[in-house]
Each structure stands twice: as structure tokens, then as C-alpha cells.
Design a protein around this motif. Structure first.
Motif, mmCIF file in Angstrom:
data_model
loop_
_atom_site.group_PDB
_atom_site.id
_atom_site.type_symbol
_atom_site.label_atom_id
_atom_site.label_comp_id
_atom_site.label_asym_id
_atom_site.label_seq_id
_atom_site.Cartn_x
_atom_site.Cartn_y
_atom_site.Cartn_z
ATOM 1 N N GLU A 20 0.834 -1.203 0.000
ATOM 2 C CA GLU A 20 0.000 0.000 0.000
ATOM 3 C C GLU A 20 0.871 1.257 0.000
ATOM 4 O OE1 GLU A 20 -0.301 -2.459 2.124
ATOM 5 O OE2 GLU A 20 -2.385 -3.167 2.193
ATOM 6 N N GLY A 21 1.991 1.212 0.738
ATOM 7 C CA GLY A 21 2.901 2.352 0.784
ATOM 8 C C GLY A 21 3.523 2.639 -0.570
ATOM 9 N N THR A 22 3.874 1.571 -1.293
ATOM 10 C CA THR A 22 4.441 1.747 -2.633
ATOM 11 C C THR A 22 3.429 2.399 -3.565
ATOM 12 O OG1 THR A 22 5.847 -0.207 -2.332
ATOM 13 C CG2 THR A 22 5.475 0.555 -4.588
ATOM 14 N N ILE A 28 1.612 10.047 -4.807
ATOM 15 C CA ILE A 28 1.959 11.332 -4.198
ATOM 16 C C ILE A 28 3.186 11.979 -4.838
ATOM 17 C CG2 ILE A 28 3.533 10.503 -2.396
ATOM 18 C CD1 ILE A 28 0.725 13.117 -1.970
ATOM 19 N N THR A 29 4.063 11.174 -5.468
ATOM 20 C CA THR A 29 5.299 11.723 -6.034
ATOM 21 C C THR A 29 5.050 12.829 -7.062
ATOM 22 O OG1 THR A 29 6.540 9.692 -5.627
ATOM 23 C CG2 THR A 29 7.398 11.173 -7.329
ATOM 24 N N PRO A 30 4.141 12.647 -8.061
ATOM 25 C CA PRO A 30 3.906 13.740 -9.023
ATOM 26 C C PRO A 30 3.395 15.016 -8.361
ATOM 27 C CG PRO A 30 2.976 11.676 -9.825
ATOM 28 C CD PRO A 30 3.352 11.446 -8.396
ATOM 29 N N ILE A 31 2.597 14.861 -7.284
ATOM 30 C CA ILE A 31 2.065 16.036 -6.599
ATOM 31 C C ILE A 31 3.193 16.811 -5.929
ATOM 32 C CG2 ILE A 31 0.531 16.826 -4.750
ATOM 33 C CD1 ILE A 31 -1.225 14.383 -5.326
ATOM 34 N N VAL A 32 4.079 16.083 -5.249
ATOM 35 C CA VAL A 32 5.209 16.729 -4.577
ATOM 36 C C VAL A 32 6.112 17.417 -5.592
ATOM 37 C CG1 VAL A 32 7.277 16.336 -3.184
ATOM 38 C CG2 VAL A 32 5.144 15.135 -2.630
#
Length: 244
Positions: A20-22, A28-32
Motif C-alpha cells: 500500500e505504501g508503494t 503522491i510523487t507527481p504532486i510533490v
């Protein structure tokens, strides 16, 4: 967590992301990254953006090329658009928001919606073929020029309007043989002897003084001003400020 999922498997060593974390990380990576990119752009807003500059054709030809070359080299991601127009069109384009700023003569005093900041002053000059008889007159009077065919800028030119008003004020009859907004062509036709011209000295190059007889008419026409005209209260980004 707030999302009701377990992000880390703390039993394993070293600590690893759960499945789930992966999945959460991939979302979330593209948002950051977008937030980081936005922060970079907001930290350097003068390096991005677009704006429109209006200017007299003569200014666009004689004064702006080197300035624009230097600006675009230093700010390659700023889109600058240049529009060359006569005076009245520039004033209307500033008022309508079609241009962000205009390089032109001052607006009339009743144009309260406009702001004007002076850049430089210029003189009105007489241009003749070299060795012309008018160059022997000291000082040259306006009525002296009327004895020769006149070459003037187009009707919307501020200098043209000043010249014609001065001629009318003195009830001087004159003969315009050529009118055009291209000063380079005006100088060329003066050079070949078609007539004499009255224009602005900021349109002259050093080499023109070898091809033409040039005399300032300060005793007839006071100095005029070129500056930056903008709409009062209009937001100007840092890119515009950097250009100015």
C-alpha cells in the motif's frame, strides 16, 4: 494513518514500504514534484511569463533591436511580443489592455487612466541633401522650408502634427510631395533630392550625417519626450519590470 493504510513494514530490517505504501508513493510523487516546480517558478517569476510591448515603428527600428536581443538572451523563457503602431493606436491599445506598455509620446493631460514615465528627450531636425541652400540660413526659419517640397511622416505622427500646426499658425503655404511612416525611406528620398524633411533626431544614425544635411530646429520646436505609457493600476509582472 489518516487514509487507513499501513505505509511501512517495521518488522523487516531495514524498514520497507508495504505494497500500500508503494502505491501511495507512486500517487503522491507527481504532486510533490509539481509543488516543488511551482515553488521554483514562484521564486523566479521574472524568468517566466509573457507580455506585449507597443512602440513607434521608428523606435522599433532604431532603439529596440539591441535591447530585445539582450533581454531574450537573458530571459529565454519569457515570451515578448512587439507591436509597432503610430501614436493614437498605441494609446488605445494601452487603454484596452492589448499591450502591457507602450513606448511613445506622453498622453494628453485628460487621459487620467494612463501613467507616463519619461525615458528620453529628442529634438526636431531639418534634413536636406548635403550642401543644400537652406543650410546657409542662420537661423533657418520655418517659412524658409516652405519654399522647398516637404517630405513628412504620416498624418498620425506626433512630429508631423507639430510641424503642420506650426506652419498653419504662421499661415505658411507648404507643399508635401511625400509622406510615409518609414523614416529610412524618408531619408533616402531626401538624399536623392526629392525634397527636405522635418523629423525627429532619434531616427538618425551616425552615418546619416555624412549623407544628409542635418540642422536642429530648437528655436522653432521645443524638445519632445519619449517614455513608457501604461494603464493606471494594471498589474505588471516582474518580467515586465526586468524589461523596463
Amino acid at each position: 494513518s489518516e487514509f487507513g493504510i499501513t505505509l511501512f513494514d517495521r518488522i523487516k530490517r531495514p524498514i520497507q514500504l508495504t505494497s500500500e505504501g508503494t502505491g501511495f508513493l507512486s500517487l503522491i510523487t507527481p504532486i510533490v514534484e509539481s509543488v516543488d516546480s511551482l515553488k521554483i517558478q514562484m521564486d523566479y517569476p521574472d524568468r517566466k511569463g509573457a507580455f506585449v510591448v507597443g512602440a513607434y515603428p521608428d523606435l522599433a527600428l532604431h532603439h529596440l533591436p539591441e535591447t530585445i536581443r539582450e533581454f531574450t538572451a537573458e530571459y529565454p523563457d519569457v515570451h515578448l511580443r512587439l507591436v509597432a503602431r503610430p501614436y493614437m493606436q498605441l494609446i488605445q491599445m494601452v487603454k484596452s489592455g492589448e499591450v502591457d506598455l507602450a513606448l511613445c509620446s506622453p498622453p494628453s493631460s485628460d487621459e487620467s487612466s494612463l501613467v507616463f514615465n519619461e525615458l528620453f528627450q529628442y529634438n526636431v531636425v531639418l534634413m536636406t541633401p548635403p550642401g543644400h541652400e537652406l543650410l546657409k540660413e542662420h537661423p533657418i526659419r520655418l517659412k524658409d522650408t516652405s519654399s522647398w517640397p516637404l517630405i513628412l511622416a504620416g498624418p498620425e505622427s506626433q512630429t508631423r502634427r507639430r510641424v503642420e500646426q506650426a506652419l498653419k499658425d504662421e499661415a505658411i503655404t507648404y507643399n508635401i510631395v511625400l509622406e510615409m511612416d518609414n523614416t529610412e525611406l524618408i531619408k533616402r528620398y531626401v538624399e536623392i533630392g526629392m525634397g527636405v524633411a522635418i523629423g525627429a533626431d532619434f531616427t538618425l544614425h551616425p552615418e546619416d550625417h555624412h549623407k544628409l544635411g542635418v540642422t536642429r530646429l530648437d528655436h522653432i520646436f521645443s524638445k519632445s519626450t519619449i517614455g513608457i505609457c501604461t494603464l493606471r493600476g494594471k498589474f505588471m509582472g516582474r518580467a515586465v519590470g526586468s524589461f523596463v
